[in-house]
Design an enzyme around this catalytic site. Sequence first.
Site, mmCIF file in Angstrom:
data_model
loop_
_atom_site.group_PDB
_atom_site.id
_atom_site.type_symbol
_atom_site.label_atom_id
_atom_site.label_comp_id
_atom_site.label_asym_id
_atom_site.label_seq_id
_atom_site.Cartn_x
_atom_site.Cartn_y
_atom_site.Cartn_z
ATOM 1 N N SER A 18 -9.885 1.880 2.618
ATOM 2 C CA SER A 18 -8.999 2.644 1.788
ATOM 3 C C SER A 18 -7.963 1.822 1.029
ATOM 4 O O SER A 18 -7.420 2.308 0.029
ATOM 5 C CB SER A 18 -8.267 3.674 2.645
ATOM 6 O OG SER A 18 -7.402 3.037 3.565
ATOM 7 N N LYS A 37 0.857 -1.188 0.000
ATOM 8 C CA LYS A 37 0.000 0.000 0.000
ATOM 9 C C LYS A 37 0.891 1.235 0.000
ATOM 10 O O LYS A 37 1.913 1.270 0.691
ATOM 11 C CB LYS A 37 -0.891 -0.017 1.242
ATOM 12 C CG LYS A 37 -1.910 1.116 1.299
ATOM 13 C CD LYS A 37 -2.828 0.965 2.527
ATOM 14 C CE LYS A 37 -3.930 2.013 2.543
ATOM 15 N NZ LYS A 37 -4.827 1.870 3.717
ATOM 16 N N SER A 60 -10.228 -0.617 6.698
ATOM 17 C CA SER A 60 -9.604 -0.487 5.381
ATOM 18 C C SER A 60 -8.899 -1.717 4.836
ATOM 19 O O SER A 60 -8.440 -1.697 3.692
ATOM 20 C CB SER A 60 -8.596 0.652 5.400
ATOM 21 O OG SER A 60 -9.273 1.868 5.249
HETATM 22 N N1 GLN Z 1 -13.387 4.185 5.923
HETATM 23 C C1 GLN Z 1 -12.819 4.569 7.189
HETATM 24 C C2 GLN Z 1 -12.404 6.018 7.128
HETATM 25 O O1 GLN Z 1 -12.640 6.611 6.145
HETATM 26 C C3 GLN Z 1 -11.671 3.682 7.536
HETATM 27 C C4 GLN Z 1 -10.459 3.997 6.792
HETATM 28 C C5 GLN Z 1 -9.288 3.157 7.204
HETATM 29 O O2 GLN Z 1 -9.456 2.133 7.853
HETATM 30 N N2 GLN Z 1 -8.107 3.651 6.874
HETATM 31 O O3 GLN Z 1 -11.861 6.556 8.044
#
Ligand code: GLN
Length: 488
Positions: free
Chosen positions: A152, A77, A176
């Site tokens: 994400s 990532k 995410s």
């Molecule tokens: N969708 C969640 C957010 O927008 C989690 C994102 C994540 O786990 N990095 O914060």
Amino acid sequence: MQGFQNIQSLAAGLRAGDFSSVELTQALLARIGELDGAVNAFINVTEDAALNGAKQADAELAKGTAGPLCGIPIAHKDLFCTAGELTTCASKMLANFTAPYSATVVDKLQQAGMVMLGKTNMDEFAMGSSNETSHFGPCHNPWDLSRVPGGSSGGSAAAVAAGFAPVATGTDTGGSIRQPAAYCGVSGIKPTYGRVSRYGMVAFASSLDQAGVFGRDVNDLALVLGAMSGFDARDSTSSEQADPWLEGLSDNPDLNISEPAKGTIGLPVEYFTDLSVGSAELEAVRLQLEGMGYRCVDVSLPHTDAAIPAYYVIAGAEASTNLSRYDGVRFGHRCEDPQSLEDLYERSRGEGFGGEVKRRILTGTYALSVGYYDAYYVKAQKVRRLIQQDFLTAFTKVDLILAPVAPTTAFAIGGVQDPVSMYQQDKFTIPASLAGLPAMSLPCGMHEGLPLGLQLIAPHFHERQLLECGARYQQQSDWHTQQPQVRA
Ligand code: GLN
């Protein structure tokens, strides 16, 4: 097709001389070259580093003593720092940033002989559930290119699903890893907070961020997670609680699950009340688990509804302080021709951050400001404690929890415009994040041609129970072996 083989079979192929790591890496780079124009899973393909790494791995393999991960390609990532390669976090702010050092996770996997193929697409600074906030354009779901891969860590999940890489790293702050794994039909694990070092991970919400991995099956997750885990003095919240079993998996890569399953699995009633898709599939999973010897019972996690508001206060507050370092002075985007220091800060930040990141910084700053701190931030911390307590109480009665991952399957790109509706995506993943618990997402069915996931959650530092239960499930199901047809 090598892109769809698991680590075990790739490692066997390397040892049998069916192909070298260089040949394997070239084959995957060719597939990425042919199809990633349509998927957009990668922000950067690090071809030279990949081929050099593969050459070194082949030399190690020739000695006959290399571990099971040696020569196996992996995608990272793009929020893990990688010395010598760009680390953008999918933001204009870091579009030209090359970190002077690598994340502990990247170093450890490189030491195990893994070959980095490139850096994967994501929501900007990991803020999002759809990969649509990336400065480099959305990533497309390999099962249906008009849909999101989740977020994400959408690029990592899509890279594994599309057969670009057997495994990929991700991070999970509120879901995410688990939600994109479910949307893309791959397996993904977020370990206990503190199990894996955060050193060299670009920070979003430091009390929640945790690295993990995507793969084709639970065995692969276990192997890579074992190699990533362990105490790191450079991360102040890294745990000293070692797991010799997990960290020793590279000597004995098979999960030993021949004995009948025992233990109790709880299904939280609050997670099943308004589930729009997946009830029938999760009921089938429950029956399968019972068939293996697990006892399944209902449990209650009464504060579930308060998780999303608490998370968006805490994560926003932490993001607002973490992201204050991007001021255009030492690194990151700098505006043209600043007229004053204030102008430099204002325009550099105004131009460098996208809309969702700005929304989090603004709401987070508000929650931390004098006069609102007690009403928002302190209150959210209290709610966080209640949510942790819900899980601790449940785990006095059950060994694991079975839950859905997300309320829907992958939605259309552009289909969820309202931020608050987007935040609802995380309602089944955020509670375990707030509690710092290990959790895993595994493919468990298809709904109108799109993958569905199941979520297993374990008590702190009980990754072994999680992985063993997941491996047993995959012994008796084949959802994880399904592959999408990706067209250029
Ligand atoms: N969708 C969640 C957010 O927008 C989690 C994102 C994540 O786990 N990095 O914060």
